[in-house]
Write a protein that holds these residues in place. Structure first.
Motif, PDB file in Angstrom:
ATOM      1  N   VAL A 113      15.318  10.948  -3.585  1.00  0.00           N
ATOM      2  CA  VAL A 113      13.933  10.693  -3.981  1.00  0.00           C
ATOM      3  C   VAL A 113      13.695   9.190  -4.156  1.00  0.00           C
ATOM      4  N   PHE A 114      14.769   8.466  -4.494  1.00  0.00           N
ATOM      5  CA  PHE A 114      14.648   7.038  -4.811  1.00  0.00           C
ATOM      6  C   PHE A 114      14.994   6.144  -3.613  1.00  0.00           C
ATOM      7  N   GLY A 115      15.088   6.741  -2.434  1.00  0.00           N
ATOM      8  CA  GLY A 115      15.392   5.970  -1.240  1.00  0.00           C
ATOM      9  C   GLY A 115      16.695   6.425  -0.609  1.00  0.00           C
ATOM     10  N   GLU A 116      16.929   5.924   0.598  1.00  0.00           N
ATOM     11  CA  GLU A 116      18.127   6.353   1.337  1.00  0.00           C
ATOM     12  C   GLU A 116      19.410   6.047   0.591  1.00  0.00           C
ATOM     13  N   GLY A 142       0.495  -6.143   6.962  1.00  0.00           N
ATOM     14  CA  GLY A 142       1.534  -6.556   7.910  1.00  0.00           C
ATOM     15  C   GLY A 142       2.695  -7.293   7.272  1.00  0.00           C
ATOM     16  N   ASP A 143       2.524  -7.768   6.047  1.00  0.00           N
ATOM     17  CA  ASP A 143       3.636  -8.460   5.369  1.00  0.00           C
ATOM     18  C   ASP A 143       4.776  -7.484   5.100  1.00  0.00           C
ATOM     19  N   GLU A 144       5.964  -7.970   5.310  1.00  0.00           N
ATOM     20  CA  GLU A 144       7.121  -7.139   4.950  1.00  0.00           C
ATOM     21  C   GLU A 144       7.553  -7.475   3.521  1.00  0.00           C
ATOM     22  N   VAL A 145       7.795  -6.426   2.744  1.00  0.00           N
ATOM     23  CA  VAL A 145       8.232  -6.617   1.359  1.00  0.00           C
ATOM     24  C   VAL A 145       9.584  -5.921   1.187  1.00  0.00           C
ATOM     25  N   LEU A 146      10.582  -6.703   0.845  1.00  0.00           N
ATOM     26  CA  LEU A 146      11.916  -6.132   0.630  1.00  0.00           C
ATOM     27  C   LEU A 146      11.942  -5.451  -0.726  1.00  0.00           C
ATOM     28  N   LEU A 147      12.645  -4.335  -0.787  1.00  0.00           N
ATOM     29  CA  LEU A 147      12.832  -3.727  -2.102  1.00  0.00           C
ATOM     30  C   LEU A 147      14.231  -3.146  -2.209  1.00  0.00           C
ATOM     31  N   VAL A 148      14.822  -3.344  -3.364  1.00  0.00           N
ATOM     32  CA  VAL A 148      16.182  -2.841  -3.547  1.00  0.00           C
ATOM     33  C   VAL A 148      16.147  -1.326  -3.403  1.00  0.00           C
ATOM     34  N   ASP A 149      17.212  -0.768  -2.867  1.00  0.00           N
ATOM     35  CA  ASP A 149      17.271   0.667  -2.586  1.00  0.00           C
ATOM     36  C   ASP A 149      18.634   1.173  -3.059  1.00  0.00           C
ATOM     37  N   PRO A 150      18.669   2.148  -4.006  1.00  0.00           N
ATOM     38  CA  PRO A 150      17.578   2.958  -4.545  1.00  0.00           C
ATOM     39  C   PRO A 150      16.698   2.189  -5.535  1.00  0.00           C
ATOM     40  N   ILE A 151      15.468   2.686  -5.657  1.00  0.00           N
ATOM     41  CA  ILE A 151      14.508   2.057  -6.556  1.00  0.00           C
ATOM     42  C   ILE A 151      13.509   3.101  -7.080  1.00  0.00           C
ATOM     43  N   TYR A 152      12.946   2.801  -8.209  1.00  0.00           N
ATOM     44  CA  TYR A 152      11.872   3.605  -8.815  1.00  0.00           C
ATOM     45  C   TYR A 152      10.816   3.909  -7.759  1.00  0.00           C
ATOM     46  N   VAL A 153      10.258   5.115  -7.824  1.00  0.00           N
ATOM     47  CA  VAL A 153       9.496   5.645  -6.689  1.00  0.00           C
ATOM     48  C   VAL A 153       8.156   4.964  -6.382  1.00  0.00           C
ATOM     49  N   SER A 154       7.604   4.203  -7.289  1.00  0.00           N
ATOM     50  CA  SER A 154       6.223   3.723  -7.083  1.00  0.00           C
ATOM     51  C   SER A 154       6.090   2.535  -6.131  1.00  0.00           C
ATOM     52  N   ASP A 189     -12.832  14.834   8.145  1.00  0.00           N
ATOM     53  CA  ASP A 189     -11.674  14.663   7.254  1.00  0.00           C
ATOM     54  C   ASP A 189     -11.883  13.343   6.511  1.00  0.00           C
ATOM     55  N   TYR A 190     -12.189  13.461   5.237  1.00  0.00           N
ATOM     56  CA  TYR A 190     -12.575  12.268   4.480  1.00  0.00           C
ATOM     57  C   TYR A 190     -11.395  11.458   3.950  1.00  0.00           C
ATOM     58  N   ILE A 191     -10.220  12.037   3.995  1.00  0.00           N
ATOM     59  CA  ILE A 191      -9.085  11.369   3.357  1.00  0.00           C
ATOM     60  C   ILE A 191      -8.679  10.123   4.148  1.00  0.00           C
ATOM     61  N   SER A 192      -8.505   9.025   3.455  1.00  0.00           N
ATOM     62  CA  SER A 192      -8.196   7.762   4.139  1.00  0.00           C
ATOM     63  C   SER A 192      -6.815   7.826   4.780  1.00  0.00           C
ATOM     64  N   SER A 193      -6.641   7.031   5.801  1.00  0.00           N
ATOM     65  CA  SER A 193      -5.349   7.064   6.495  1.00  0.00           C
ATOM     66  C   SER A 193      -4.242   6.549   5.574  1.00  0.00           C
ATOM     67  N   LEU A 194      -4.590   5.604   4.681  1.00  0.00           N
ATOM     68  CA  LEU A 194      -3.557   5.091   3.759  1.00  0.00           C
ATOM     69  C   LEU A 194      -3.110   6.186   2.787  1.00  0.00           C
ATOM     70  N   ALA A 195      -4.090   6.913   2.247  1.00  0.00           N
ATOM     71  CA  ALA A 195      -3.745   7.989   1.309  1.00  0.00           C
ATOM     72  C   ALA A 195      -2.939   9.064   2.027  1.00  0.00           C
ATOM     73  N   ARG A 196      -3.220   9.210   3.313  1.00  0.00           N
ATOM     74  CA  ARG A 196      -2.502  10.246   4.068  1.00  0.00           C
ATOM     75  C   ARG A 196      -1.037   9.873   4.300  1.00  0.00           C
ATOM     76  N   VAL A 197      -0.773   8.595   4.485  1.00  0.00           N
ATOM     77  CA  VAL A 197       0.614   8.242   4.847  1.00  0.00           C
ATOM     78  C   VAL A 197       1.556   8.173   3.639  1.00  0.00           C
ATOM     79  N   ILE A 198       1.016   7.974   2.461  1.00  0.00           N
ATOM     80  CA  ILE A 198       1.970   7.905   1.339  1.00  0.00           C
ATOM     81  C   ILE A 198       2.477   9.314   1.020  1.00  0.00           C
ATOM     82  N   PRO A 199       3.789   9.419   0.811  1.00  0.00           N
ATOM     83  CA  PRO A 199       4.359  10.758   0.618  1.00  0.00           C
ATOM     84  C   PRO A 199       4.033  11.312  -0.763  1.00  0.00           C
ATOM     85  N   PRO A 200       3.994  12.662  -0.895  1.00  0.00           N
ATOM     86  CA  PRO A 200       3.793  13.237  -2.229  1.00  0.00           C
ATOM     87  C   PRO A 200       5.061  13.059  -3.047  1.00  0.00           C
ATOM     88  N   SER A 201       4.961  13.281  -4.343  1.00  0.00           N
ATOM     89  CA  SER A 201       6.125  13.144  -5.219  1.00  0.00           C
ATOM     90  C   SER A 201       7.253  14.055  -4.748  1.00  0.00           C
TER      91      SER A 201
END
Lengths: 163, 385
Positions: free
Chosen positions: B351-354, B113-125, B3-15
């Motif tokens: 889609v834009f967060g909880e 490992g750094d935590e990054v805060l992001l406003v929620d809801p937010i643009y999906v990227s 399975d060649y797909i990287s673990s990072l690519a695997r964990v990001i959700p599809p659109s």
């Protein structure tokens, strides 16, 4: 003029049939204020008429428009005003402008045929004492009128969803 | 086979909207309020500048940072509009849309490992970009009762010793919420006390309806810790040109430039010529579009509230974010049934967060006539429920 008047004029210029209650919602003011503002703009001569923009080329009625440039000798004490007033009286004249450049006055004239326009120029405009040159341009096709683009190309299709 | 797909690519959700996209494709007569881009074509003089640049043979790479005249003009624009002072030679990069700007800036700052805060809801990227950089996205709720602004209370609650940065996008996609001067000031001390970097995506800045936009970097000493992200897509109707920018203190810009030169090299040359023309002569067309969005917003939000979908008056961008809670449907069910039964496309808020749960995003970047039809159809739909 404040921002609301400016937006109101823009909306009416695009569609003067927009109902008062819709204008009120769009501009975030009460309906009575829209009515008052329209009345004041009418009284001041800023709004002069509520009319339809017609593309006569799409009807079966023949309608010919021409732009006529005039060289005119201005009159002592009156300049161009009196001759302009006289030309304005003709119902065939849709618009009349004093302009810079090689000619002095510019008319937009409407008629049912080229012959009618030619006759109008020959019989009414050219013989005036102060007019010493006329140049008549017949409009062949209208691409844009009063802010409305005719014969617009189809726009590119947008995706139904995007973020 | 491995399975060649990287673990990072695997964990990001599809659109989250792929399914809706497919549904809309099968339907006819759809009025789409699901589109995050202007309904205007790029003004012709801007297109012409790009065509002319191609005709003149300007088809090579530009400098990594972007064409000098464009950076100079942008510096002037940012100063005149938002009182932001950036050195065009050292503190600015022209990028492939804001999307690239946010990716390279996140990768310049975030360590695994750094935590990054992001406003929620937010643009999906944002969350996927943080994940791809090895960081941990931590949503900070922005609530409807606060008009979807970021508050000091909500911010404080999410900060830990691992927190490194904060992502904000105001005017906000999807809520239309904005941060006025006093709201930015209210969070500025917390950000400074915890020594955080701010990623401030201000691509909708020009679309601020009451008053003018306040740039995050213009407040107090936030400039030293803020990366300002912006672009031409929304205000100048140039989404397809893929042209944006990043402005930040020199140290950060230098780091981002290294990544930019390896992954993108430079932004498209013809798009840079178009952007230069937009900055020099695009203001009048832009103001006309903004006035039109303003009246559409008022008309549309009034319509939503009239048919029983509670919606605050968004102060920026071109999105309304009504609650669908009182329909008894989830936001996903609402959006799915609305497009299937009444051919109106909206995007489920989740889609834009909880923070988007029980809301739907409606873009009012469509004609007034279509907005009217959409409101009628949505009203019928709600009546039938």
């Amino acid at each position: 003029m404040d921002k609301t008047d400016s937006l109101l004029l823009g909306l009416l210029e695009k569609d003067c049939t927009t109902p008062v209650h819709e204008l009120a919602v769009m501009l975030e003011v009460p309906e009575t204020e829209i009515v008052n503002r329209k009345r004041i703009l009418e009284e001041k001569g800023i709004i002069n008429r509520y009319s339809a923009v017609i593309n006569w080329e799409e009807t079966d009625r023949d309608m010919v428009y021409a732009i006529i440039d005039l060289k005119v000798t201005p009159e002592h004490e009156h300049g161009y005003d009196r001759i302009a007033e006289k030309i304005s009286w003709f119902s065939q004249v849709q618009s009349l402008f004093l302009k810079t450049g090689t000619h002095d006055l510019q008319l937009v004239v409407k008629g049912e045929s080229m012959h009618e326009i030619a006759a109008f120029v020959a019989e009414h405009i050219a013989p005036m004492d102060q007019v010493h040159e006329t140049v008549t341009h017949i409009i062949m096709k209208t691409y844009k009128q009063n802010g409305i683009v005719y014969h617009e190309r189809e726009k590119g299709k947008r995706l139904p969803f995007s973020f | 086979m491995r399975d060649y797909i990287s673990s990072l690519a695997r964990v990001i959700p599809p659109s989250g909207i792929r399914r809706f996209f497919d549904l809309a494709e099968q339907m006819e007569n759809v009025i789409s309020l699901g589109v995050g881009e202007p309904d205007y074509a790029t003004p012709w003089h801007i297109c012409d500048a790009a065509i002319s640049s191609i005709e003149q043979g300007h088809t090579s790479y530009t400098s990594n940072r972007g064409m000098e005249p464009l950076r100079l003009e942008l510096a002037r624009f940012l100063y005149n509009h938002y009182q932001l002072e950036y050195d065009p030679d050292k503190e600015m990069i022209i990028t492939n849309g804001v999307s690239e700007a946010l990716d390279i800036s996140i990768r310049s700052i975030v360590d695994p490992g750094d935590e990054v805060l992001l406003v929620d809801p937010i643009y999906v990227s944002y969350a996927p970009c943080i994940t791809l950089a090895g960081g941990v996205p931590v949503p900070v709720p922005c609530l409807a009762k606060d008009r979807f602004r970021l508050t000091p209370e909500q911010l404080n609650e999410k900060i830990t010793p691992k927190t490194k940065a904060l992502v904000m996008n105001f005017p906000n996609n999807p809520t239309g919420g904005v941060m006025r001067k006093e709201h930015i000031k209210a969070v500025a001390d917390i950000v400074t006390d915890h020594d955080l970097v701010i990623f401030s995506d201000e691509v909708y800045a020009e679309l601020t309806y009451e008053g003018t936009h306040v740039a995050t970097a213009s407040i107090d000493d936030l400039r030293n810790r803020t990366i300002t992200l912006g672009g031409f897509s929304k205000a100048f109707a140039m989404t397809g040109w893929r042209i944006g920018y990043l402005c930040a203190p020199r140290e950060i810009t230098d780091a981002a430039l290294k990544i930019h030169q390896y992954v993108a090299l430079s932004a498209p040359t013809m798009s840079q010529h178009a952007a230069l023309e937009a900055l020099r002569h695009g203001n009048d067309a832009m103001r006309e579009m903004i006035d039109e969005y303003y009246v559409r917003r008022n008309l549309f939000v009034d319509g939503l509230n009239r048919i029983g979908l509670s919606c605050h008056l968004p102060e920026g961008a071109f999105y309304a974010f009504p609650s669908v809670e009182n329909t008894g449907l989830s936001d996903v069910e609402f959006a799915e049934r609305l497009i299937t039964e009444y051919q109106v496309a909206v995007v489920p808020g989740s889609v834009f967060g909880e923070g988007g749960i029980n809301h739907v995003r409606c873009a009012y970047a469509v004609s007034r006539a279509d907005l009217g039809i959409a409101i009628d159809r949505m009203g019928e739909f709600i009546k039938e429920l």
